[in-house]
Design a protein around this motif. Structure first.
Motif, PDB file in Angstrom:
ATOM      1  N   THR A   1       1.052  -1.108  -0.019  1.00 50.97           N
ATOM      2  CA  THR A   1      -0.125  -0.081  -0.145  1.00 50.97           C
ATOM      3  C   THR A   1       0.862   1.200   0.057  1.00 50.97           C
ATOM      4  N   THR A   2       0.476   2.005  -0.964  1.00 53.63           N
ATOM      5  CA  THR A   2       1.368   3.514  -0.826  1.00 53.63           C
ATOM      6  C   THR A   2       0.155   4.597  -0.836  1.00 53.63           C
ATOM      7  N   VAL A   3       0.539   5.618  -0.057  1.00 54.35           N
ATOM      8  CA  VAL A   3      -0.422   6.422   0.392  1.00 54.35           C
ATOM      9  C   VAL A   3       0.326   7.992  -0.442  1.00 54.35           C
ATOM     10  N   ILE A   4      -0.368   8.799  -1.032  1.00 51.66           N
ATOM     11  CA  ILE A   4       0.265  10.074  -1.387  1.00 51.66           C
ATOM     12  C   ILE A   4      -0.633  11.056  -1.172  1.00 51.66           C
ATOM     13  N   SER A   5      -0.036  11.921  -0.479  1.00 49.24           N
ATOM     14  CA  SER A   5      -0.969  13.037   0.141  1.00 49.24           C
ATOM     15  C   SER A   5      -0.696  14.351  -0.453  1.00 49.24           C
ATOM     16  N   PHE A   6      -1.470  15.172  -0.986  1.00 49.89           N
ATOM     17  CA  PHE A   6      -1.224  16.394  -1.444  1.00 49.89           C
ATOM     18  C   PHE A   6      -1.945  17.367  -0.670  1.00 49.89           C
ATOM     19  N   ASP A   7      -1.451  18.396   0.180  1.00 48.67           N
ATOM     20  CA  ASP A   7      -1.846  19.411   0.895  1.00 48.67           C
ATOM     21  C   ASP A   7      -1.427  20.664   0.749  1.00 48.67           C
ATOM     22  N   LEU A   8      -1.630  21.073  -0.495  1.00 50.35           N
ATOM     23  CA  LEU A   8      -1.203  22.284  -1.042  1.00 50.35           C
ATOM     24  C   LEU A   8      -1.973  23.516  -1.132  1.00 50.35           C
ATOM     25  N   GLU A   9      -1.713  24.628  -0.580  1.00 51.97           N
ATOM     26  CA  GLU A   9      -2.568  25.695  -0.657  1.00 51.97           C
ATOM     27  C   GLU A   9      -2.355  26.597  -1.920  1.00 51.97           C
ATOM     28  N   TYR A  10      -1.335  26.345  -2.637  1.00 49.29           N
ATOM     29  CA  TYR A  10      -1.226  26.834  -4.026  1.00 49.29           C
ATOM     30  C   TYR A  10       0.266  26.277  -4.730  1.00 49.29           C
ATOM     31  N   PHE A  11      -0.356  26.170  -6.065  1.00 50.71           N
ATOM     32  CA  PHE A  11       0.705  25.653  -7.025  1.00 50.71           C
ATOM     33  C   PHE A  11       0.758  26.413  -8.398  1.00 50.71           C
ATOM     34  N   ASN A  12       1.978  26.626  -8.885  1.00 52.37           N
ATOM     35  CA  ASN A  12       1.694  27.324 -10.247  1.00 52.37           C
ATOM     36  C   ASN A  12       1.711  26.332 -11.412  1.00 52.37           C
ATOM     37  N   THR A  13       1.465  26.664 -12.569  1.00 52.25           N
ATOM     38  CA  THR A  13       1.159  25.808 -13.838  1.00 52.25           C
ATOM     39  C   THR A  13       2.393  24.855 -13.950  1.00 52.25           C
ATOM     40  N   SER A  14       3.737  25.286 -13.844  1.00 51.98           N
ATOM     41  CA  SER A  14       4.754  24.566 -13.850  1.00 51.98           C
ATOM     42  C   SER A  14       4.734  23.311 -12.969  1.00 51.98           C
ATOM     43  N   SER A  15       4.261  23.565 -11.869  1.00 46.52           N
ATOM     44  CA  SER A  15       4.267  22.483 -10.596  1.00 46.52           C
ATOM     45  C   SER A  15       3.133  21.773 -10.886  1.00 46.52           C
ATOM     46  N   SER A  16       2.026  22.239 -11.414  1.00 43.07           N
ATOM     47  CA  SER A  16       0.933  21.355 -11.678  1.00 43.07           C
ATOM     48  C   SER A  16       1.245  20.255 -12.678  1.00 43.07           C
ATOM     49  N   LYS A  17       2.160  20.518 -13.605  1.00 38.09           N
ATOM     50  CA  LYS A  17       2.590  19.829 -14.598  1.00 38.09           C
ATOM     51  C   LYS A  17       3.425  18.781 -14.054  1.00 38.09           C
ATOM     52  N   MET A  18       4.047  19.134 -13.223  1.00 41.30           N
ATOM     53  CA  MET A  18       5.129  17.857 -12.506  1.00 41.30           C
ATOM     54  C   MET A  18       4.195  17.165 -11.638  1.00 41.30           C
TER      55      MET A  18
ATOM     56  N   TRP B   1      -6.320  14.396  -1.058  1.00 40.69           N
ATOM     57  CA  TRP B   1      -6.239  15.646  -1.567  1.00 40.69           C
ATOM     58  C   TRP B   1      -7.059  16.336  -0.931  1.00 40.69           C
ATOM     59  N   TYR B   2      -6.028  17.351  -0.023  1.00 37.05           N
ATOM     60  CA  TYR B   2      -6.574  18.075   0.891  1.00 37.05           C
ATOM     61  C   TYR B   2      -6.859  19.617   0.577  1.00 37.05           C
ATOM     62  N   TYR B   3      -7.971  20.035   0.811  1.00 32.96           N
ATOM     63  CA  TYR B   3      -8.322  21.700   0.206  1.00 32.96           C
ATOM     64  C   TYR B   3      -8.934  22.305   1.494  1.00 32.96           C
ATOM     65  N   LEU B   4      -9.059  23.617   1.459  1.00 35.17           N
ATOM     66  CA  LEU B   4      -9.782  24.501   2.390  1.00 35.17           C
ATOM     67  C   LEU B   4     -11.342  24.308   1.982  1.00 35.17           C
ATOM     68  N   GLU B   5     -12.258  24.375   2.702  1.00 38.54           N
ATOM     69  CA  GLU B   5     -13.750  24.115   2.310  1.00 38.54           C
ATOM     70  C   GLU B   5     -13.954  25.325   1.232  1.00 38.54           C
ATOM     71  N   ASP B   6     -13.480  26.385   1.420  1.00 40.44           N
ATOM     72  CA  ASP B   6     -13.997  27.597   0.318  1.00 40.44           C
ATOM     73  C   ASP B   6     -12.978  27.657  -0.713  1.00 40.44           C
ATOM     74  N   ASP B   7     -11.949  26.734  -0.648  1.00 31.99           N
ATOM     75  CA  ASP B   7     -11.045  26.957  -2.097  1.00 31.99           C
ATOM     76  C   ASP B   7     -11.255  26.047  -3.059  1.00 31.99           C
ATOM     77  N   GLU B   8     -12.298  26.723  -3.830  1.00 27.53           N
ATOM     78  CA  GLU B   8     -12.615  26.007  -5.175  1.00 27.53           C
ATOM     79  C   GLU B   8     -11.450  25.763  -6.288  1.00 27.53           C
ATOM     80  N   ASP B   9     -10.603  26.705  -6.221  1.00 26.77           N
ATOM     81  CA  ASP B   9      -9.400  26.338  -7.263  1.00 26.77           C
ATOM     82  C   ASP B   9      -8.698  25.068  -6.887  1.00 26.77           C
ATOM     83  N   ILE B  10      -8.225  24.846  -5.606  1.00 29.74           N
ATOM     84  CA  ILE B  10      -7.586  23.544  -5.219  1.00 29.74           C
ATOM     85  C   ILE B  10      -8.516  22.493  -5.504  1.00 29.74           C
ATOM     86  N   LEU B  11      -9.560  22.657  -5.058  1.00 28.06           N
ATOM     87  CA  LEU B  11     -10.712  21.546  -5.404  1.00 28.06           C
ATOM     88  C   LEU B  11     -10.837  21.087  -6.692  1.00 28.06           C
TER      89      LEU B  11
END
Length: 138
Positions: A79-96, A118-128
């Motif tokens: 089993t592998t768990v990969i967690s993303f708890d990012l408040e912001y990432f730019n386009t080049s990071s998104s690609k990676m 995939w974690y995001y703040l309740e009102d952060d629709e961009d990250i969701l």
């Protein structure tokens, strides 16, 4: 208030270059780069991205992490768990990040389980929305 390391970029990149082959790596977050945890030392493989991802050169920043992941696939945990708890990432990071997520599809070929968090703040629709897009693309 979030604690942020004030590690110099030169030192950070030196640390990142040395991660392939290590059992457990904890790269501290900076104002422009996320904390990254790469851990194959326990019963479950764990990979975490926490914070903001705005490196000047995302490919250079993420390449040693991708190398570590490729090495991990040689003998992955059941089993592998990969967690993303990012408040912001730019386009080049998104690609990676998408490239990293796509790599983990290889685990299915090896009859291994993958859990993506995939974690995001309740009102952060961009990250969701980004999480939904990554899910749709993979």
């Amino acid at each position: 208030m979030t604690h942020m390391s004030h590690i110099g970029l030169k030192k950070l990149y030196e640390q990142i270059r040395n991660i392939p082959g290590q059992e457990c790596v904890d790269i501290p977050r900076t104002e422009r780069t996320p904390q990254i945890v790469l851990d194959k030392s326990g019963d479950v493989g764990r990979i975490k991205f926490i914070g903001r991802s705005l490196p000047d050169d995302a490919r250079t920043f993420y390449q040693p992490i991708i190398t570590w992941i490729d090495d991990y696939f040689v003998n992955p945990h059941d089993t592998t768990v990969i967690s993303f708890d990012l408040e912001y990432f730019n386009t080049s990071s998104s690609k990676m990040l998408l490239q990293i997520i796509r790599k983990f599809q290889k685990l299915e070929d090896q009859d291994k389980q993958l859990k993506v968090e995939w974690y995001y703040l309740e009102d952060d629709e961009d990250i969701l929305e980004s999480g939904v897009t990554f899910q749709d693309l993979t």
